[in-house]
Write an enzyme that holds these catalytic residues in place. Structure first.
Site, PDB file in Angstrom:
ATOM      1  N   CYS A  57      19.654  21.127 -12.681  1.00 44.93           N
ATOM      2  CA  CYS A  57      20.920  20.537 -12.227  1.00 44.93           C
ATOM      3  C   CYS A  57      22.055  20.706 -13.228  1.00 44.93           C
ATOM      4  O   CYS A  57      23.187  21.015 -12.850  1.00 44.93           O
ATOM      5  CB  CYS A  57      20.714  19.050 -11.937  1.00 44.93           C
ATOM      6  SG  CYS A  57      19.397  18.739 -10.756  1.00 44.93           S
ATOM      7  N   CYS A  59      29.606  19.624 -22.693  1.00 44.20           N
ATOM      8  CA  CYS A  59      28.769  18.562 -22.122  1.00 44.20           C
ATOM      9  C   CYS A  59      29.382  18.101 -20.803  1.00 44.20           C
ATOM     10  O   CYS A  59      30.602  18.066 -20.645  1.00 44.20           O
ATOM     11  CB  CYS A  59      28.711  17.414 -23.127  1.00 44.20           C
ATOM     12  SG  CYS A  59      28.190  15.849 -22.411  1.00 44.20           S
ATOM     13  N   CYS A 112      23.346  15.928 -13.885  1.00 48.37           N
ATOM     14  CA  CYS A 112      22.169  15.131 -13.512  1.00 48.37           C
ATOM     15  C   CYS A 112      22.677  13.859 -12.850  1.00 48.37           C
ATOM     16  O   CYS A 112      23.479  13.128 -13.446  1.00 48.37           O
ATOM     17  CB  CYS A 112      21.342  14.802 -14.758  1.00 48.37           C
ATOM     18  SG  CYS A 112      20.024  13.613 -14.399  1.00 48.37           S
ATOM     19  N   CYS A 155      18.292  11.227 -10.160  1.00 52.10           N
ATOM     20  CA  CYS A 155      17.546  11.022  -8.907  1.00 52.10           C
ATOM     21  C   CYS A 155      16.158  10.419  -9.113  1.00 52.10           C
ATOM     22  O   CYS A 155      15.534   9.992  -8.151  1.00 52.10           O
ATOM     23  CB  CYS A 155      17.453  12.334  -8.127  1.00 52.10           C
ATOM     24  SG  CYS A 155      16.219  13.491  -8.775  1.00 52.10           S
ATOM     25  N   CYS A 187      13.509  12.502   4.133  1.00 49.47           N
ATOM     26  CA  CYS A 187      14.101  13.698   4.749  1.00 49.47           C
ATOM     27  C   CYS A 187      13.102  14.844   4.816  1.00 49.47           C
ATOM     28  O   CYS A 187      13.459  15.956   5.190  1.00 49.47           O
ATOM     29  CB  CYS A 187      15.344  14.119   3.982  1.00 49.47           C
ATOM     30  SG  CYS A 187      14.976  14.868   2.387  1.00 49.47           S
ATOM     31  N   CYS A 208      27.756  13.326 -15.492  1.00 50.19           N
ATOM     32  CA  CYS A 208      26.330  13.483 -15.822  1.00 50.19           C
ATOM     33  C   CYS A 208      25.717  12.157 -16.290  1.00 50.19           C
ATOM     34  O   CYS A 208      26.270  11.473 -17.150  1.00 50.19           O
ATOM     35  CB  CYS A 208      26.154  14.540 -16.908  1.00 50.19           C
ATOM     36  SG  CYS A 208      24.415  14.875 -17.231  1.00 50.19           S
ATOM     37  N   CYS A 221      18.751  17.779 -23.878  1.00 52.28           N
ATOM     38  CA  CYS A 221      19.614  18.707 -23.118  1.00 52.28           C
ATOM     39  C   CYS A 221      20.137  19.821 -24.027  1.00 52.28           C
ATOM     40  O   CYS A 221      20.542  19.572 -25.161  1.00 52.28           O
ATOM     41  CB  CYS A 221      20.789  17.921 -22.537  1.00 52.28           C
ATOM     42  SG  CYS A 221      21.951  18.955 -21.634  1.00 52.28           S
ATOM     43  N   HIS A 277      19.105  13.543 -21.724  1.00 55.05           N
ATOM     44  CA  HIS A 277      20.238  13.767 -22.639  1.00 55.05           C
ATOM     45  C   HIS A 277      19.756  14.176 -24.038  1.00 55.05           C
ATOM     46  O   HIS A 277      20.275  15.132 -24.623  1.00 55.05           O
ATOM     47  CB  HIS A 277      21.065  12.477 -22.708  1.00 55.05           C
ATOM     48  CG  HIS A 277      22.149  12.491 -23.726  1.00 55.05           C
ATOM     49  ND1 HIS A 277      23.325  13.190 -23.542  1.00 55.05           N
ATOM     50  CD2 HIS A 277      22.253  11.887 -24.935  1.00 55.05           C
ATOM     51  CE1 HIS A 277      24.105  13.010 -24.599  1.00 55.05           C
ATOM     52  NE2 HIS A 277      23.479  12.225 -25.458  1.00 55.05           N
ATOM     53  N   CYS A 294      12.969  17.760 -16.492  1.00 54.81           N
ATOM     54  CA  CYS A 294      13.693  18.847 -15.800  1.00 54.81           C
ATOM     55  C   CYS A 294      14.301  19.843 -16.776  1.00 54.81           C
ATOM     56  O   CYS A 294      14.368  21.034 -16.488  1.00 54.81           O
ATOM     57  CB  CYS A 294      14.818  18.290 -14.939  1.00 54.81           C
ATOM     58  SG  CYS A 294      14.326  16.956 -13.860  1.00 54.81           S
ATOM     59  N   CYS A 303      12.313   7.684  -2.504  1.00 58.27           N
ATOM     60  CA  CYS A 303      12.292   6.753  -1.364  1.00 58.27           C
ATOM     61  C   CYS A 303      11.015   5.919  -1.366  1.00 58.27           C
ATOM     62  O   CYS A 303      11.055   4.700  -1.196  1.00 58.27           O
ATOM     63  CB  CYS A 303      12.400   7.514  -0.044  1.00 58.27           C
ATOM     64  SG  CYS A 303      13.841   8.570   0.076  1.00 58.27           S
ATOM     65  N   CYS A 361      10.505  16.076   0.125  1.00 59.00           N
ATOM     66  CA  CYS A 361       9.390  15.995  -0.836  1.00 59.00           C
ATOM     67  C   CYS A 361       8.314  17.011  -0.446  1.00 59.00           C
ATOM     68  O   CYS A 361       7.792  17.740  -1.298  1.00 59.00           O
ATOM     69  CB  CYS A 361       8.799  14.588  -0.846  1.00 59.00           C
ATOM     70  SG  CYS A 361       9.990  13.283  -1.154  1.00 59.00           S
ATOM     71  N   CYS A 419      14.357  13.177  -5.994  1.00 64.23           N
ATOM     72  CA  CYS A 419      14.886  13.284  -4.622  1.00 64.23           C
ATOM     73  C   CYS A 419      15.381  14.705  -4.414  1.00 64.23           C
ATOM     74  O   CYS A 419      16.555  14.946  -4.396  1.00 64.23           O
ATOM     75  CB  CYS A 419      16.006  12.261  -4.440  1.00 64.23           C
ATOM     76  SG  CYS A 419      16.539  12.023  -2.745  1.00 64.23           S
TER      77      CYS A 419
HETATM   78 FE1  FSX Z   1      13.343  10.710  -0.091  1.00 65.08          FE
HETATM   79 FE2  FSX Z   1      11.328  12.658   0.646  1.00 65.08          FE
HETATM   80 FE3  FSX Z   1      14.849  12.317  -1.258  1.00 65.08          FE
HETATM   81 FE4  FSX Z   1      14.129  13.498   0.787  1.00 65.08          FE
HETATM   82  O1  FSX Z   1      10.838  12.834   2.338  1.00 65.08           O
HETATM   83  S1  FSX Z   1      13.032  11.352  -2.125  1.00 65.08           S
HETATM   84  S2  FSX Z   1      15.288  11.533   0.844  1.00 65.08           S
HETATM   85  S3  FSX Z   1      14.714  14.544  -1.072  1.00 65.08           S
HETATM   86  O2  FSX Z   1      12.405  14.086   0.667  1.00 65.08           O
HETATM   87  O3  FSX Z   1      11.615  10.841   0.723  1.00 65.08           O
HETATM   88 FE1  SF4 Z   2      23.772  14.625 -21.941  1.00 67.84          FE
HETATM   89 FE2  SF4 Z   2      24.488  15.460 -19.494  1.00 67.84          FE
HETATM   90 FE3  SF4 Z   2      25.937  16.117 -21.628  1.00 67.84          FE
HETATM   91 FE4  SF4 Z   2      23.504  17.187 -21.240  1.00 67.84          FE
HETATM   92  S1  SF4 Z   2      25.325  17.502 -19.972  1.00 67.84           S
HETATM   93  S2  SF4 Z   2      24.358  16.403 -23.155  1.00 67.84           S
HETATM   94  S3  SF4 Z   2      22.426  15.444 -20.339  1.00 67.84           S
HETATM   95  S4  SF4 Z   2      25.596  14.020 -20.794  1.00 67.84           S
HETATM   96 FE1  SF4 Z   3      16.172  16.094 -12.804  1.00 68.33          FE
HETATM   97 FE2  SF4 Z   3      18.485  14.726 -12.972  1.00 68.33          FE
HETATM   98 FE3  SF4 Z   3      18.317  16.847 -11.389  1.00 68.33          FE
HETATM   99 FE4  SF4 Z   3      17.012  14.596 -10.742  1.00 68.33          FE
HETATM  100  S1  SF4 Z   3      19.251  14.851 -10.848  1.00 68.33           S
HETATM  101  S2  SF4 Z   3      16.195  16.693 -10.632  1.00 68.33           S
HETATM  102  S3  SF4 Z   3      16.434  13.838 -12.763  1.00 68.33           S
HETATM  103  S4  SF4 Z   3      18.139  16.833 -13.618  1.00 68.33           S
END
Ligand code: FSX
Ligand code: SF4
Ligand code: SF4
Length: 322
Positions: free
Chosen positions: A297, A270, A303, A306, A64, A276, A249, A246, A285, A171, A67, A209
């Site tokens: 996130c 939590c 979370c 991703c 998309c 999550c 966190c 986790h 992160c 991706c 990145c 992602c």
């Molecule tokens: Fe994939 Fe890159 Fe996700 Fe997008 O181009 S990792 S769909 S956020 O950005 O490839």
């Molecule tokens: Fe674990 Fe998600 Fe709860 Fe944080 S919010 S303690 S990462 S399950």
């Molecule tokens: Fe990080 Fe989880 Fe958010 Fe992905 S979804 S950016 S691994 S916190």
């Protein structure tokens, strides 16, 4: 590929940045200097010298462009300097000024001139169905003929000529959203594509992602200055993907005490009951945070994992516990 080595003493003196500070920048600790601060003018000039024979070509397949957007949002106003002067980014479909045949010829010329030395960044999955025709990256003119270059062609040709490949985004690293259930385009990851074609060039996976800009800049600079960083079983640098979300966190105490958030707007508790996936996810992160350190996130949502190889199918539905 260069061996792991110290920044030369004279370079440390010239830049005033010690190896310790340099490495600290990768860890993203609150006390460490930020990735963007690595690009102070003195260090930029030292890196320029080291990297002038190590160009980077960036190609885009089935993604998309998030990145690239994530990277470009990162270290403004120095991003142009980072990409063009430090990293020597010679081809990038979204940001380069040239286009068409000129851009494609330049890309292939650099690949031939720096064969075995340049790094290839692949963004997006590679659609292999229909002879690659789902993704035509560009055209080249030869003897009055127009040759279409698909993502399959470019990944094969540039990937086998490169010294190293960075698969940026989930991706490219694992197939991600394009390779989710259905997958009519035959989308595949760089590593699986290389296995299929017997290409032996080393690959670093930088999932997400999108991926965090620090993960991209930090890994590219590590690769170019000190070689391939230590990778985990999923091909990701431990520098950025070595810690469990986790376990680290800020809400883990609430989890231990069985206090669950009632809704996404609940500042306490939590998020596990809200879906999550933190316990199954490895990334930094929780301490690096996103949007220039503003939030991440789990502050406002959950979370969704991703950065993991099974994303998104293996993490769905996002709103239910595993
Ligand atoms: Fe994939 Fe890159 Fe996700 Fe997008 O181009 S990792 S769909 S956020 O950005 O490839
Ligand atoms: Fe674990 Fe998600 Fe709860 Fe944080 S919010 S303690 S990462 S399950
Ligand atoms: Fe990080 Fe989880 Fe958010 Fe992905 S979804 S950016 S691994 S916190």
């Amino acid at each position: 590929m260069k061996d792991e080595k110290m920044l030369p003493d004279e370079q440390q003196m010239k830049t005033g940045v010690s190896r310790r500070d340099f490495l600290k920048a990768f860890t993203g600790t609150a006390a460490g200097i930020g990735i963007s601060q690595m690009f102070n003018p003195a260090l930029v000039s030292a890196l320029q010298e080291e990297l002038k024979n190590h160009p980077v070509l960036w190609i885009q397949g089935q993604g998309c462009t998030g990145c690239s957007v994530s990277l470009l949002n990162s270290v403004e106003p120095t991003i142009a300097k980072v990409l063009l002067d430090v990293i020597s980014l010679q081809f990038h479909p979204t940001v380069m000024a040239s286009e068409g045949n000129t851009a494609m010829e330049n890309c292939y010329e650099i690949a031939m001139k720096y064969k075995g030395k340049f790094s290839l960044v692949v963004e997006g999955a590679i659609p292999t169905a229909a002879d690659g025709k789902y993704c035509i990256c560009g055209e080249m003119h030869r003897k009055g003929m127009t040759i279409e270059k698909t993502m399959v062609d470019m990944t094969k040709e540039l990937g086998s000529a490169a010294g190293s490949v960075i698969a940026v985004g989930t991706c490219a690293a694992y197939g991600g959203i394009p390779a989710a259930e259905g997958n009519v385009t035959g989308a595949t990851s760089v590593m699986d594509f290389f296995k299929q074609y017997g290409i032996k060039t080393p690959v670093i996976n930088l999932p997400g992602c999108p991926p965090h800009p620090d993960w991209i800049v930090g890994s590219v600079v590590h690769l170019l200055t000190k070689g391939i960083p230590e990778l985990d079983d999923a091909g990701r640098p431990n520098l950025f993907f070595g810690e469990n979300i986790h376990d680290n966190c800020p809400r883990v105490d609430a989890y231990d005490e069985g206090e669950m958030s009632a809704s996404l707007s609940d500042p306490k508790g939590c998020r596990m009951d809200l879906g999550c996936k933190g316990p199954d996810v490895y990334a930094d992160c929780y301490k690096r945070k996103w949007n220039s350190g503003m939030n991440w996130c789990v502050d406002n949502a959950v979370c969704i994992g991703c950065v993991e190889p099974g994303f998104p199918d293996g993490m769905s539905p996002f709103y239910e516990p595993m």
